[in-house]
Design an enzyme around this catalytic site. Structure first.
Site, PDB file in Angstrom:
ATOM      1  N   HIS A 127       0.818  -1.297  -0.066  1.00  0.00           N
ATOM      2  CA  HIS A 127      -0.098  -0.179   0.051  1.00  0.00           C
ATOM      3  C   HIS A 127       0.813   1.235  -0.310  1.00  0.00           C
ATOM      4  CE1 HIS A 127      -3.807  -2.260   0.394  1.00  0.00           C
ATOM      5  NE2 HIS A 127      -3.149  -2.882   1.594  1.00  0.00           N
ATOM      6  N   ASP A 174      -2.724 -10.991  -2.113  1.00  0.00           N
ATOM      7  CA  ASP A 174      -3.205 -10.403  -0.915  1.00  0.00           C
ATOM      8  C   ASP A 174      -4.658  -9.873  -1.070  1.00  0.00           C
ATOM      9  OD1 ASP A 174      -2.106  -8.849   1.840  1.00  0.00           O
ATOM     10  OD2 ASP A 174      -3.641  -7.681   0.812  1.00  0.00           O
ATOM     11  N   HIS A 184      -6.141  -7.233  -0.198  1.00  0.00           N
ATOM     12  CA  HIS A 184      -6.396  -5.988  -0.549  1.00  0.00           C
ATOM     13  C   HIS A 184      -5.562  -5.656  -1.955  1.00  0.00           C
ATOM     14  CE1 HIS A 184      -6.874  -6.240   3.882  1.00  0.00           C
ATOM     15  NE2 HIS A 184      -7.558  -5.546   3.423  1.00  0.00           N
ATOM     16  N   ASP A 199      -4.384 -12.875   3.695  1.00  0.00           N
ATOM     17  CA  ASP A 199      -5.718 -12.342   4.404  1.00  0.00           C
ATOM     18  C   ASP A 199      -7.063 -12.542   3.497  1.00  0.00           C
ATOM     19  OD1 ASP A 199      -4.540 -10.492   2.482  1.00  0.00           O
ATOM     20  OD2 ASP A 199      -4.544  -8.805   3.892  1.00  0.00           O
TER      21      ASP A 199
HETATM   22 ZN   LIG Z   1      -4.081  -7.231   2.853  1.00  0.00          ZN
END
Ligand SMILES: [Zn+2]
Length: 344
Positions: free
Chosen positions: A124, A161, A163, A248
């Site tokens: 991120h 991931d 996200h 995740d």
């Molecule tokens: Zn994540």
């Protein structure tokens, strides 16, 4: 071929207190590798700190200096999700350095593939901002470093991931040398990663987003891999594959709403390993991103190493994909992405 892992106790010194992204994640994962006897089968790779020059392949020098100064002042919150302690800057230098060292070990032929078990995570982090538990973008820095040092024409980054890796996408959005492909829950944090984000200018088509609805499990992820990621990566033909390995999307993970199992992650890694073996002499480097259920994370990391070592058996100690609720039909989504990216 030997499988390497990067780990260093410095990664535990990024003290986030009761935060969900905490040192216990790596402690549990390393303990599980030890208890199962797998750690002794792997080749340890000692990380070094990334240099300022290396960090600035991705980040503004002013941002790097800011992170350093926050650490010197004892730490604090950088934004609502991301906190630092006094040694977080040092840990983050070694996290980026860990991804770099793992990449060098693979490219120099010291190991066949490698997995950097680092924290803080990275995908991120943008050029100028910490975000979503990330300080420096480890995988993006490793990719830029590999391109510069080994004169690689093309590098593929696969990010599974749960996200979207907005920082990585942003780093390479106008760079035709890097194919960035992400599977992620959508709509979800950080809000980016819709399928119409495909890169810009000469790099149009080298960003591929697979924004999956909540509830996807092994079958939907494998469908995304076989129908989009495999043909797109083959077409791009990278010289090195880097992976933002976040776990995740596991059904037991508390942060997201996907239903992937340990077995599912193992199958994903097997597909990626197959691509690396076929396209780029096995050159494959993974760097840890998320994964917040400790037993799911530890088991998934172990399963990842098993696959990298060539095991055909896929253990699923936490059971098959549970499908607590009905999985969505992603066929229309896959069809749209194929059309956008001219995939067969
Ligand atoms: Zn994540």
């Amino acid at each position: 071929m030997e499988v390497g892992y990067v780990y260093d106790p410095i990664y535990l010194k990024h003290d986030t207190g009761p935060h969900v992204e905490n040192a216990g994640r790596l402690e549990a994962s390393i303990a599980h590798l030890e208890q199962t006897g797998l750690k002794q089968q792997l080749t340890p790779i000692k990380p070094r700190a990334a240099s300022i020059e290396e960090l600035s392949l991705v980040h503004d020098k002013r941002y790097i200096a800011h992170i350093q100064s926050v650490a010197q002042e004892g730490g604090g919150w950088l934004e609502p999700d991301t906190v630092m302690s006094s040694r977080s800057y040092e840990a983050a230098l070694y996290a980026a350095g860990g991804a770099i060292t793992a990449t060098e070990a693979v490219m120099n032929g010291e190991v066949g593939s490698a997995f950097a078990l680092v924290r803080p995570p990275g995908h991120h982090a943008t050029a100028q901002q910490a975000m979503g538990f990330c300080l420096f973008n480890n995988i993006a820095i490793a990719a830029k470093h590999a391109i510069a040092k080994y004169k690689l024409e093309r590098v593929g980054i696969i990010d599974f991931d749960v996200h979207h890796g907005n920082g990585t996408q942003g780093t390479f959005y106008d760079n035709p040398q890097v194919l960035y492909i992400s599977t992620h829950q959508y709509p979800f944090y950080p809000g980016t990663g819709w399928l119409d984000e495909t890169g810009s200018g000469a790099a149009t088509g080298t960003t591929i987003n697979i924004p999956l609805p909540a509830g996807c499990g092994d079958a939907e992820y494998l469908q995304s891999f076989s129908q989009i990621i495999v043909p797109a990566t083959k077409r791009f033909n990278p010289r090195l594959i880097l992976v933002s390995a976040g776990y995740d999307a596991h059904g037991a993970d508390g942060l997201a709403s996907m239903q992937v199992s340990v077995t599912g992650f193992a199958q994903i890694v097997r597909i990626i390993k197959g691509l690396a073996d076929e396209l780029c002499d096995g050159h494959l480097v993974l760097s840890l991103e998320g994964g917040y259920n400790l037993s799911a994370l530890a088991a998934s990391i172990k399963a990842t190493f098993d696959i990298l070592r060539g095991s055909n058996e896929i253990e699923g100690p936490l059971g098959q994909s549970p499908y607590q609720f009905e999985a969505p039909d992603i066929a229309p989504l896959i069809k749209s992405i194929k059309e956008i990216h001219n995939l067969p």
